[in-house]
Design a protein around this motif. Structure first.
Motif, PDB file in Angstrom:
ATOM      1  N   ASN A 228     -10.650 -50.839   5.660  1.00  0.00           N
ATOM      2  CA  ASN A 228      -9.585 -50.319   6.527  1.00  0.00           C
ATOM      3  C   ASN A 228      -9.752 -50.819   7.949  1.00  0.00           C
ATOM      4  O   ASN A 228      -8.774 -51.175   8.609  1.00  0.00           O
ATOM      5  CB  ASN A 228      -9.588 -48.788   6.506  1.00  0.00           C
ATOM      6  N   GLN A 229     -11.048 -50.834   8.387  1.00  0.00           N
ATOM      7  CA  GLN A 229     -11.316 -51.284   9.751  1.00  0.00           C
ATOM      8  C   GLN A 229     -10.914 -52.756   9.904  1.00  0.00           C
ATOM      9  O   GLN A 229     -10.243 -53.129  10.868  1.00  0.00           O
ATOM     10  CB  GLN A 229     -12.809 -51.136  10.047  1.00  0.00           C
ATOM     11  N   GLY A 230     -11.291 -53.538   8.920  1.00  0.00           N
ATOM     12  CA  GLY A 230     -10.985 -54.971   8.962  1.00  0.00           C
ATOM     13  C   GLY A 230      -9.486 -55.217   9.008  1.00  0.00           C
ATOM     14  O   GLY A 230      -8.998 -56.089   9.733  1.00  0.00           O
ATOM     15  N   LEU A 231      -8.730 -54.424   8.235  1.00  0.00           N
ATOM     16  CA  LEU A 231      -7.275 -54.645   8.158  1.00  0.00           C
ATOM     17  C   LEU A 231      -6.530 -53.944   9.287  1.00  0.00           C
ATOM     18  O   LEU A 231      -5.305 -54.034   9.387  1.00  0.00           O
ATOM     19  CB  LEU A 231      -6.732 -54.151   6.815  1.00  0.00           C
ATOM     20  N   GLY A 232      -7.265 -53.225  10.104  1.00  0.00           N
ATOM     21  CA  GLY A 232      -6.614 -52.511  11.200  1.00  0.00           C
ATOM     22  C   GLY A 232      -5.927 -51.243  10.734  1.00  0.00           C
ATOM     23  O   GLY A 232      -5.040 -50.722  11.408  1.00  0.00           O
TER      24      GLY A 232
END
Lengths: 332, 363
Positions: free
Chosen positions: A54-58
């Motif tokens: 989730n963090q990577g995809l914003g």
């Protein structure tokens, strides 16, 4: 008239905006919001891993920022990144990015849309006049053998589930007896003749099946109208019975028929799942079903948005046509 | 209007030109019967009506709802579905027999020989078509002229029936008209082909009282101009006094009394007509004066009683010797000693009974 037009269009736009907010809220802030991450991380997924993805995809950004990006994508398009590295560009109107297909949802919808449009509007060419003409014939000869045949056939066909009718039709008329050509999708721009032949069977069955419903509606409406005072007045003028029925009585059927057809077409445009599945053409219905199976959230939300847009636009068109068809509608 | 009618007993019909007894006969109806087969049985909507009407004359057909006044008149226009009705007897319109005539005949005579104005102008005009073209259509159906000529004719007719700005009005829809204006438009439609007979089915019932009087005046004027015969179907005796030369009273599908309007209103000869007059309120009577409605209800048209249909509600059947009223349907016959007066009643001397017993209660 122009004021009315402007107001109706403004209203339609605001409904669309509200739909965008609703779709976003439903799919990206609710319990489904982690679906993409689960999809990407596969089996043995830990909460920590979901969080990282989730963090990577914003997707853990504040909701307002995410919504801003979403709307920006619809208006001007946006770049899709994962952990800061470029994944792909999603052209405007970007309705979402499928991480599974590595493709913009808009592109996928653009591929499926011509199929759905062809199915719905091609069969409309059959069911709009078909429902009207058979309904009028049936209504004006109420109780006659002709009426009984029309009502009987439309009851029998109309009361069997559509997928069964379509399946039987496909099996016998196309596969076994070769009465109609096989169905397939060939783009119109590629070969118009093959496009037409490929859709012919679909149009006939989808058109006929839909007619059964409209026949009964028009018949009931005609029976009512034919006993109306103004029809009696028309008859007392000494004009032909044909003119009484096809001009005076039919005129009154237009407005309600138009409303019914318009709204139905709007709904149908979000996809004809059974038709597409049975006749092997890939339209919006199959796209939605496949995305559901893969939990491909961005694509699902895109199909919902497109379906909603069709209904809004159909409503708008019906409202505008109504002004033409029914002069008693007040433009305010 | 009402006061002259029930109040004094001498309701001279207003502003009617003298009758021409030699005017040509336009319509002869003889023993007309109209039946509708239904699942419950045969509905005898009309079971025997006879009358005659000459050019320029107005006949009022009076009776309660379901007495067959509209049904018998619609038979003249051929407006009953031949598959759902049985019509017998004779309708001779302008020399042509209409009972059993094919639809083609009716198409030809509608609007040209006989035209009809309906009760509710709101529902009788097509709501989605402009008024002018609706009138022009009737003219076009019977004249080989261009649409422009027919449209012009429609505007002329609207002008003639007193619709202001007829040019502009012709291009409007019925919902843009007031009730009175709509009925004027209906009358314009009725007269556009200059018919010999105009049938008006309660043309003022749906209208305001003040507008009613205007419409009746208009019809009187137009009749003088066009010379049409008029059948006025109504249950309003005030309308009868205003417009009719002759009155035909109907009960349960049969004609029960016929005569000039003056005679029938002043000296009715049938107990049913007495009942009708007694149930009309009077403006000159004292406040608190009771009305006398006719007791009971009209009989079911599915199975009419034996004998006289009115007997169960009639207060005078005991004056007839024996049980004739219950056993024998009275003939529609001339009142003894009064030529031109017809009644369907077994009473020997209705004139005396009316003078002694009924007239005083009408004061």
């Amino acid at each position: 008239m122009i004021v009315y037009l402007a107001r109706r269009i403004l209203l339609a736009i605001s409904v669309l905006l509200a739909t965008i907010v609703l779709v976003f809220g439903l799919f990206f802030t609710g319990p489904a919001k982690d679906a993409v991450a689960y999809q990407l991380c596969g089996t043995h997924c830990t909460n920590a891993r979901v969080k990282t993805i989730n963090q990577g995809l914003g997707l853990n950004e504040p909701v307002v920022k995410q919504f801003g990006d979403y709307v920006k994508g619809i208006v001007v398009g946006r770049d899709i990144t994962n952990n800061g590295s470029f994944v792909g560009h999603c052209d405007a109107p970007c309705l979402g990015w499928s991480y599974i297909q590595q493709e913009s949802a808009t592109t996928m919808i653009k591929q499926a849309l011509p199929v759905t449009l062809a199915i719905v509007f091609g069969s409309a060419v059959i069911f709009i006049p078909g429902g009207l003409i058979l309904g009028v014939l049936s209504g004006r000869t109420r109780g006659s053998p002709l009426d009984r045949i029309i009502v009987g056939v439309s009851q029998v066909i109309g009361n069997v589930p559509y997928y069964a009718v379509a399946l039987i039709f496909n099996l016998y008329l196309i596969f076994d007896w070769h009465i109609l050509p096989g169905t397939q999708y060939v783009p119109l721009t590629q070969n118009a003749g093959k496009w037409f032949i490929g859709f012919l069977g679909i149009w006939i069955i989808y058109g006929l099946f839909n007619s059964t419903y409209y026949v009964r509606f028009v018949r009931a409406f005609m029976i009512n109208t034919l006993s109306a005072d103004y029809v009696r007045t028309a008859r007392s003028k000494g004009i032909s019975e044909r003119r009484v029925v096809w001009v005076h009585a039919l005129r009154a059927t237009f407005a309600p028929y138009l409303t019914l057809i318009g709204l139905d077409i709007g709904t149908s445009l979000s996809g004809a799942i059974f038709t597409e599945q049975i006749f092997g053409v890939q339209g919006l219905g199959l796209l939605a079903i496949r995305s559901l199976g893969q939990s491909d959230l961005p694509v699902i939300s895109a199909t919902v948005l497109v379906g909603a847009a069709f209904i809004v636009v159909a409503n708008l068109i019906v409202d505008l046509l109504y002004v033409v068809v029914d002069p008693t509608v007040k433009l305010s | 209007m009402t006061s002259t009618l029930a109040g004094s007993g001498s309701p001279a019909p207003a502003r009617r030109p003298p009758l021409d007894p030699n005017a040509p006969v336009i319509l002869t109806v003889e023993d007309l019967k109209v039946q509708f087969p239904t699942e419950d049985g045969l509905v005898n909507a009309v079971s025997g009506v006879s009358y005659e009407l000459r050019a320029g004359q107005t006949l009022a057909i009076v009776g309660e709802s379901g007495s067959g006044k509209s049904v018998s008149s619609m038979a003249i226009m051929g407006l009953h579905d031949p598959k759902r009705s049985r019509i017998s007897g004779s309708i001779l319109l302008d020399g042509q027999e209409l009972v059993g005539a094919p639809q083609k005949t009716f198409q030809r005579i509608r609007s040209t020989t006989a035209a009809m104005i309906f009760q509710d102008p709101q529902s009788s005009l097509h709501p989605l078509k402009k008024v002018g073209p609706q009138i022009a259509e009737a003219y076009l159906a019977h004249h080989k002229v261009s649409k422009q000529v027919a449209a012009k004719r429609a505007v002329e007719m609207l002008d003639r029936v007193g619709v202001p700005n007829p040019d502009r009005r012709a291009k409007q829809y019925p919902f843009e008209f007031s009730g009175g204006m709509r009925q004027r438009a209906m009358i314009a439609l009725g007269l556009v082909n200059d018919p010999k007979l105009l049938i008006a089915d309660e043309p003022t019932t749906a209208l305001d009282v003040t507008v009613q009087a205007q419409i009746l005046d208009l019809m009187n004027d137009l009749q003088r101009e066009f010379g049409s015969a008029i059948i006025m179907i109504t249950h309003d005796l005030a309308v009868v006094a205003e417009i009719a030369d002759f009155v035909l009273v109907m009960y349960a599908g049969r004609s029960v009394e016929h005569g000039t309007a003056q005679e029938v209103l002043a000296n009715p000869r049938n107990p049913y007509t007495w009942g009708l007059l007694s149930s009309v309120p009077s403006l000159t009577a004292d406040v608190g004066t009771e009305l006398h409605p006719i007791p009971g209800n009209p009989p079911s048209l599915l199975n009419l009683p034996e004998g006289c249909s009115f007997r169960p509600r009639c207060g005078f059947s005991d004056r007839v010797p024996g049980d004739r009223c219950a056993a024998e349907l009275p003939e529609f016959r001339q009142v003894p000693g009064e030529p031109g007066r017809m009644t369907r009643c077994h009473l020997e001397d209705p004139a005396a009974i009316f003078a002694d017993e009924v007239a005083p209660t009408l004061e």
